[in-house]
Design a protein around this motif. Structure first.
Motif, PDB file in Angstrom:
ATOM      1  N   UNK A   9       0.820  -1.211   0.000  1.00 29.90           N
ATOM      2  CA  UNK A   9       0.000   0.000   0.000  1.00 29.90           C
ATOM      3  C   UNK A   9       0.854   1.261   0.000  1.00 29.90           C
ATOM      4  N   UNK A  10       2.005   1.214   0.646  1.00 27.98           N
ATOM      5  CA  UNK A  10       2.898   2.369   0.792  1.00 27.98           C
ATOM      6  C   UNK A  10       3.329   2.906  -0.580  1.00 27.98           C
ATOM      7  N   UNK A  11       3.273   4.230  -0.714  1.00 31.60           N
ATOM      8  CA  UNK A  11       3.684   4.884  -1.966  1.00 31.60           C
ATOM      9  C   UNK A  11       5.043   5.580  -1.829  1.00 31.60           C
ATOM     10  N   UNK A  12       5.720   5.349  -0.722  1.00 33.27           N
ATOM     11  CA  UNK A  12       7.062   5.892  -0.472  1.00 33.27           C
ATOM     12  C   UNK A  12       7.123   7.411  -0.603  1.00 33.27           C
ATOM     13  N   UNK A  13       6.104   8.088  -0.093  1.00 34.19           N
ATOM     14  CA  UNK A  13       6.067   9.547  -0.194  1.00 34.19           C
ATOM     15  C   UNK A  13       6.970  10.243   0.826  1.00 34.19           C
TER      16      UNK A  13
END
Length: 56
Positions: A9-13
């Motif tokens: 789920x993580x978008x590495x923002x």
């Protein structure tokens, strides 16, 4: 217990890393929380725009 990152789920923002008061989070392909450093304050969870950080 430290928070957990849902890697799919993580978008590495990086929002979580910027909010962590003890710098327990690094971001590469996804966020990583260092369990030994994390103080379980929940600040990272509150700023995640995709709800990728959960309580274990």
């Amino acid at each position: 217990m430290p928070r957990k990152v849902l890697e799919d789920t993580c978008i590495a923002c990086g929002a979580c890393a910027g909010e962590c008061p003890v710098e327990a989070i690094t971001v590469e392909d996804h966020a990583n929380i260092d369990a030994d450093t994390c103080i379980d304050c929940g600040a990272c969870q509150g700023v995640c725009p995709v709800d990728a950080i959960i309580e274990e």
